[in-house]
Scaffold this active site. Structure first.
Site, PDB file in Angstrom:
ATOM      1  N   ASN A  30       1.585   0.614  -2.391  1.00 26.48           N
ATOM      2  CA  ASN A  30       1.811   0.322  -3.809  1.00 26.48           C
ATOM      3  C   ASN A  30       1.758   1.612  -4.607  1.00 26.48           C
ATOM      4  OD1 ASN A  30      -1.295   0.192  -3.714  1.00 26.48           O
ATOM      5  ND2 ASN A  30      -0.654  -1.691  -2.677  1.00 26.48           N
ATOM      6  N   THR A  74      -0.715  -6.170  -7.377  1.00 27.10           N
ATOM      7  CA  THR A  74      -1.113  -5.996  -5.981  1.00 27.10           C
ATOM      8  C   THR A  74      -2.622  -6.188  -5.815  1.00 27.10           C
ATOM      9  OG1 THR A  74      -1.397  -4.329  -4.253  1.00 27.10           O
ATOM     10  CG2 THR A  74      -1.106  -3.489  -6.457  1.00 27.10           C
ATOM     11  N   SER A  75      -3.013  -6.711  -4.638  1.00 26.89           N
ATOM     12  CA  SER A  75      -4.450  -6.913  -4.382  1.00 26.89           C
ATOM     13  C   SER A  75      -5.177  -5.569  -4.280  1.00 26.89           C
ATOM     14  CB  SER A  75      -4.638  -7.699  -3.082  1.00 26.89           C
ATOM     15  OG  SER A  75      -4.092  -6.960  -1.998  1.00 26.89           O
ATOM     16  N   GLU A  76      -4.420  -4.504  -4.070  1.00 24.53           N
ATOM     17  CA  GLU A  76      -5.051  -3.185  -3.929  1.00 24.53           C
ATOM     18  C   GLU A  76      -5.150  -2.452  -5.269  1.00 24.53           C
ATOM     19  OE1 GLU A  76      -2.498  -1.798  -0.628  1.00 24.53           O
ATOM     20  OE2 GLU A  76      -4.336  -1.736   0.533  1.00 24.53           O
ATOM     21  N   HIS A  95      -0.148   4.856  -3.020  1.00 23.43           N
ATOM     22  CA  HIS A  95      -0.867   4.414  -1.823  1.00 23.43           C
ATOM     23  C   HIS A  95       0.158   4.028  -0.774  1.00 23.43           C
ATOM     24  CE1 HIS A  95      -3.031   2.232   1.130  1.00 23.43           C
ATOM     25  NE2 HIS A  95      -2.569   1.064   0.736  1.00 23.43           N
TER      26      HIS A  95
HETATM   27 ZN   LIG Z   1      -2.742  -0.554   1.947  1.00 23.41          ZN
END
Ligand SMILES: [Zn+2]
Length: 282
Positions: A30, A74-76, A95
């Protein structure tokens, strides 16, 4: 300040570049950038970074809440939020999952060593953060101490977090990391690594921080005896001998377990060699 329209184009372009340069595949990774109003423009969850379009981008606030755009952040995103929180000088975060760098973490071979002069000048060393589950606050908190004085870090078994004043510089840090991994891996295959002499590493790091800048905390350490380099990078002479020109103080930095000899697992050796060939041919 880069206007939102330009940032959207840049996110789409650098997402595609990450995919084309084999830094991620499928729905991995991401990217985000700071908008002029302080909110964050980021890729949403579950989109392919090689084929991004405007609808794949969402605007979120500094707590990670979606303000504009369709789809979930995004979960991140916690990782990105931590980067912007810890580093007011940073305006973009990339990332990705660069394969050779990740292979280093799986093999337990540290990349926090001073081998290539250009890398010591621009990035210093590349620390590896202990394993934590992806998308959790635990992982975001684990990277915080490293973000403060590094522009590129590796997460065990997971991937890279690269920071920059814009998307180009964050992407450059990612490229440099993976290029370093490829050269280091190839050198290990050819017979081993000869590290830079500690005195030269310190000189280069100090020079690089003054010439090119870097994390403000690291720049403030440019004139310290070890220029902020960890002892692993400076070899064991500094810690074994208390008076080797005053370099190599103890560092609190955590790094991946080091493997000094050649890799022990033939299957892993083959897998790494295949990966290098795939990247070279790609
Ligand atoms: Zn990742």
């Amino acid at each position: 300040m880069i206007p939102e329209r330009r940032l959207r184009e840049d996110l789409i372009r650098f997402g595609r570049l990450c995919y084309e340069r084999h830094m991620l595949v499928s729905m991995d990774g991401n990217l985000s950038a700071l908008l002029p109003d302080g909110n964050i423009l980021a890729t949403k969850a579950g989109c392919h970074k090689g084929f991004l379009c405007d609808e794949d981008l969402v605007v979120i606030d500094r707590q990670g809440r979606r303000l504009r755009g369709a789809g979930a952040p995004t979960s991140e995103i916690h990782m990105h939020l931590a980067c912007y929180e810890e580093r007011p000088d940073v305006r973009a975060v990339v990332h990705a999952h660069p394969p050779i760098s990740i292979a280093f973490t799986i093999a337990g071979v540290s990349m926090a060593r001073c081998v290539l002069p250009e890398v010591v000048l621009t990035l210093g060393t590349i620390p590896t953060v202990d394993y934590a589950t992806t998308g959790t606050h635990t992982l975001a908190d684990a990277i915080r101490p490293h973000i403060r004085d590094h522009d590129a870090i590796l997460m065990d078994r997971h991937g890279a977090v690269c920071l920059g004043k814009d998307l180009l510089s964050a992407f450059c840090n990612l490229e440099t990391m993976e290029h370093t991994a490829l050269i280091t891996k190839t050198a290990r295959d050819l017979g081993g690594i000869r590290e830079l002499p500690p005195e030269e590493a310190v000189k280069l790091r100090s020079m690089g921080l003054k010439r090119y800048g870097g994390p403000p905390i690291a720049v403030a350490r440019a004139d310290e005896p070890a220029a902020g380099l960890p002892e692993a990078c400076l070899g064991c002479s500094g810690c074994a001998n208390p008076t080797p020109k005053g370099i190599a103080p103890r560092s609190a930095m955590r790094m991946a377990r080091l493997t000094e000899g050649p890799l022990q697992t033939p299957g892993l050796e083959r897998a790494l060699a295949d990966e290098v060939l795939r990247v070279l041919r790609g």
